[in-house]
Structures are given as structure tokens and as C-alpha cells.
Design a protein around this motif. Structure first.
Motif, PDB file in Angstrom:
ATOM      1  N   LEU A  10      27.557 -46.470 -22.957  1.00  0.00           N
ATOM      2  CA  LEU A  10      28.888 -46.088 -23.437  1.00  0.00           C
ATOM      3  C   LEU A  10      28.727 -45.377 -24.776  1.00  0.00           C
ATOM      4  N   ASP A  12      30.510 -43.356 -27.870  1.00  0.00           N
ATOM      5  CA  ASP A  12      31.772 -43.050 -28.557  1.00  0.00           C
ATOM      6  C   ASP A  12      31.522 -43.210 -30.050  1.00  0.00           C
ATOM      7  N   GLN A  15      33.751 -47.043 -33.552  1.00  0.00           N
ATOM      8  CA  GLN A  15      33.210 -48.387 -33.336  1.00  0.00           C
ATOM      9  C   GLN A  15      34.211 -49.280 -32.612  1.00  0.00           C
ATOM     10  N   ASN A  17      36.448 -48.353 -30.402  1.00  0.00           N
ATOM     11  CA  ASN A  17      36.421 -47.980 -28.988  1.00  0.00           C
ATOM     12  C   ASN A  17      35.196 -48.553 -28.292  1.00  0.00           C
ATOM     13  N   LEU A  18      34.060 -48.521 -29.000  1.00  0.00           N
ATOM     14  CA  LEU A  18      32.831 -49.077 -28.420  1.00  0.00           C
ATOM     15  C   LEU A  18      32.984 -50.569 -28.143  1.00  0.00           C
ATOM     16  N   THR A  19      33.558 -51.270 -29.089  1.00  0.00           N
ATOM     17  CA  THR A  19      33.718 -52.720 -28.937  1.00  0.00           C
ATOM     18  C   THR A  19      34.653 -53.051 -27.789  1.00  0.00           C
ATOM     19  N   GLY A  21      35.447 -51.089 -25.259  1.00  0.00           N
ATOM     20  CA  GLY A  21      34.830 -50.667 -24.011  1.00  0.00           C
ATOM     21  C   GLY A  21      33.744 -51.617 -23.548  1.00  0.00           C
ATOM     22  N   ARG A  22      32.922 -52.074 -24.483  1.00  0.00           N
ATOM     23  CA  ARG A  22      31.845 -53.004 -24.111  1.00  0.00           C
ATOM     24  C   ARG A  22      32.412 -54.309 -23.584  1.00  0.00           C
ATOM     25  N   LYS A  26      31.408 -55.528 -19.842  1.00  0.00           N
ATOM     26  CA  LYS A  26      30.230 -56.408 -19.854  1.00  0.00           C
ATOM     27  C   LYS A  26      30.234 -57.465 -18.758  1.00  0.00           C
ATOM     28  N   VAL A  31      25.784 -53.256 -20.457  1.00  0.00           N
ATOM     29  CA  VAL A  31      26.347 -52.162 -21.249  1.00  0.00           C
ATOM     30  C   VAL A  31      25.490 -51.918 -22.501  1.00  0.00           C
ATOM     31  N   TYR A  32      25.209 -50.611 -22.758  1.00  0.00           N
ATOM     32  CA  TYR A  32      24.456 -50.201 -23.941  1.00  0.00           C
ATOM     33  C   TYR A  32      25.338 -49.261 -24.766  1.00  0.00           C
ATOM     34  N   PRO A  33      25.896 -49.744 -25.889  1.00  0.00           N
ATOM     35  CA  PRO A  33      26.781 -48.910 -26.703  1.00  0.00           C
ATOM     36  C   PRO A  33      25.988 -47.941 -27.590  1.00  0.00           C
TER      37      PRO A  33
END
Length: 369
Positions: A10, A12, A15, A17-19, A21-22, A26, A31-33
Motif C-alpha cells: 500500500l 500513499d 501516514q 491514509n496508510l494507517t 488502509g493497513r 490486514k 500488508v506492506y505500507p
């Protein structure tokens, strides 16, 4: 769910959005942010993911530049990329598809929609791997095929037809306005073909067809719609003139995709009818159709037949801009289109089997009624 979880990167630059999304992904995926495209390529040096979710607007290397780099590297070229974007214009999506994107998801994204899009792309990946594995197996045993040739040929035909059906299903899953269309049109074409054969019409041309693949090719007549944005494909209203021009590109997009497949494999006879039907079913007898403006018998017979099946089904179906026509109304419109939209001989054939069309609709049903 597979015992080995699929790996998803993922990307982006936000941060938060990453959190989000993860946390969203998950439970189903590993998932690898990554906060940037540069970080993405660092991850790729150690992990080969099954799918990449890629933001477009990022500082440094943006999403478009990143996908160009991915597609130019043989190690990563086959990894499906789904763009995450806050853009909603068709030009941006078309540019992304031209660069090799598998799909688009708009921000803020729906959890269920994103998961379904990921699931669809991973299904395609698994099917590709299965096909490659099967091809490798066939090549490994090629010297042993003499005694098993008939059996193996049947298996290959079954596999090819399964691929046609699977891709057609994926197209129809995207087009929510045409439920059951591919099943009905295939049955319409079967009825028309049987009547042509019974009456010995156009038999010289039909004799050149490979009947193993003709009817299985019909469901892919709109394969190019897989590249049309959802904003147009599932618009709950009539299309504007500009939107209709974009919709019309599904013909050339489909033809281009099929031609690329045929160039990349020596075994492509099963796509010949698919290419012809997809490329010519919107041509008209009087030359006013698209994309080539072919006229009369310059339009291949497959395309002339598909035009009747496709138009009939559109007429008896609900669309955002119209109510469904009755079978009688649809038949009258087709009859009146003889010599302009349709091959007059084929219109006469249609009228002979029109009651079968009505029976097909009754049997299969129309989900939008």
C-alpha cells in the motif's frame, strides 16, 4: 481463503491514509505500507507482492512515474497495480489504463468496494499462474502427445473456452446495467445460427467458421468495456455526447487487447471470432456505424449477426435513459432497421425466430426489470 495470505503493498504519502488502509486490509492480506514510491521500490528488492495499491499524487516520484518504472522491469511488470486517487476525471483514468493500471479506486474509498476490487485482481493473478503452469506442463510432455492428442486437444479447447467465459464474467461484473446480457446474447446468436443453417443462408461463409469457438466467443463482444471508467459505464443517467464518444472506444480498446494477445501467442485461433465480433458489432448496414464505418457485406457476418442480438437485448432492457421495450416493439424496430442498421436478409431470419428470442428472455430473465 488461501492458506498463504496474499501480499499487498500500500503506497500513499499520507501516514493517516496508510494507517487506515493497513487496518482495513490486514485481516485479509499481508500488508506492506510505503510512504513513497521510493520506499515501494525498496520493499520490492526483498518482497515480491501479489498486488500494489498505488497513490497517484505523491511528491518525488508520482504514481504515473512509478507504474512506468514497474512495467519496464521484467521482475515487476506482471504485478497488478490499482491506482488510489481523489481524481474523478476520465482523462486521468484513461492515462492510467494506458500505462498498465489494472483498476482505479476513488478516495475516500468504500471498504467493501476496495476489497472486491482487490479480490478480483488477485483472482486474475491466480488464473494467470494456473494457465502458465498448465502451459508448462503441456510443453514438458509435448513428445508424449501422439497417443493422447485427441484428449489433450479437448482439454485445451475446454480451457480456452473457460478463459473466454471467465473474462466475459469479469466484464459483466463491472457493467451493473446489463445483468444477464452475455448469456442472452449467446443464446440469441445460437438461434440465429441454427435458422441460417436450416435455411442454407450464407452457408459458404459459415463453412469457414470454427464452430468449436464461435458461440463461446460471443460473450466477449464488449470486452473493451473493462477499460471504461465506472463513471460512464454505470452512470445512472443518459450519457452526454462526450461520454458516448468515450463509451464507443470500448470497441477499439477490446480489439487492441485481443490483438496483443494474438501477437504474443502462436495458439490464438480461438480468438479469431472474438476479435471479429468485438470489432464489428456496432457497424451498420448503411455505413453509419462505428468504429470503421463499414457498409453492407464488408461487415463480417459475425458482426452483422451480433448487431441484431445486441440491439434486441438493449431494446428489451431498462436503461437510465429509457424504459424497456416490449418484445413486439423491439421486433418492429429491428424490422424497420432492415437495409439501414441491419442486413435485410438477417432481419428476415430474425423474424423467423423472434419467438425464440422472447422465450430466451423469459427463461434467463432480466435483472433490471
Amino acid at each position: 481463503m488461501d492458506s498463504i495470505r496474499s501480499k499487498v503493498v500500500l503506497v500513499d504519502d499520507n501516514q493517516a491514509n496508510l494507517t487506515v488502509g493497513r487496518n482495513m486490509l490486514k485481516t485479509s492480506y499481508e500488508v506492506y505500507p510505503a510512504l513513497s514510491a521510493a520506499k515501494l521500490f525498496e520493499i520490492l528488492e526483498n518482497i515480491l507482492p501479489d498486488l500494489i495499491l498505488l497513490d497517484i499524487e505523491m511528491p518525488g516520484i508520482n504514481g504515473y512515474e512509478a507504474i512506468k518504472k514497474l512495467k519496464n522491469d521484467a521482475r515487476f511488470a506482471d504485478i497488478p497495480v490499482i491506482f488510489l486517487t481523489s481524481r474523478s476525471d476520465e482523462i486521468s483514468e484513461l492515462e492510467g489504463f494506458e500505462l498498465g493500471a489494472a483498476d482505479f479506486v476513488s478516495k475516500p474509498f468504500s471498504v467493501s468496494l476496495l476489497l472486491k476490487r482487490i479480490e478480483n485482481q488477485l483472482l486474475i493473478v491466480r488464473q494467470k499462474r494456473a494457465l502458465l503452469a498448465h502451459q508448462t506442463t503441456l510443453e514438458r510432455h509435448v513428445d508424449d502427445l501422439e497417443e493422447k492428442m485427441l484428449d489433450k486437444t479437448a482439454q485445451v479447447i475446454t480451457l480456452q473456452n473457460a478463459v473466454l467465459a471467465t473474462v466475459a464474467d469479469l466484464v459483466e461484473c463491472r457493467d451493473k446495467l446489463t445483468g444477464g446480457h452475455i448469456v442472452r446474447t449467446q443464446l440469441y446468436m445460437k438461434a440465429l445460427l441454427e435458422e441460417l443453417t436450416r435455411r442454407k443462408i450464407y452457408q459458404e461463409e459459415i463453412a469457414t467458421w470454427d464452430m468449436t469457438f464461435f458461440l463461446p466467443s460471443v460473450p466477449l463482444h464488449d470486452v473493451g468495456k473493462i477499460a471504461i471508467t465506472d463513471l460512464i459505464l454505470n452512470k445512472p443517467a443518459a450519457l452526454t455526447a462526450e461520454e458516448f464518444e468515450i463509451m464507443k472506444t470500448h470497441v477499439t480498446v477490446g480489439v487492441d487487447a485481443l490483438e496483443k494477445i494474438m501477437l504474443n501467442t502462436p495458439v490464438h485461433a480461438f480468438l479469431r471470432h472474438t476479435l471479429c465480433i468485438a470489432g464489428t458489432h456496432h457497424e451498420k448496414w448503411d455505413g453509419t456505424g462505428y468504429p470503421m464505418g463499414l457498409r453492407g457485406r464488408d461487415i463480417p457476418l459475425e458482426g452483422r449477426l451480433m448487431a441484431i442480438a445486441d440491439v434486441y437485448d438493449a431494446l428489451i432492457s431498462v436503461r437510465p435513459y429509457k424504459e424497456a421495450f416490449t418484445h413486439e416493439q423491439a421486433s418492429k424496430i429491428i424490422e424497420e432497421g432492415a437495409g439501414t442498421h441491419f442486413d435485410p436478409i438477417l432481419v428476415d431470419v430474425y423474424l423467423s425466430v423472434a419467438s425464440e428470442f422472447a422465450q430466451i428472455v423469459e427463461k434467463v430473465g432480466i435483472s433490471n426489470r
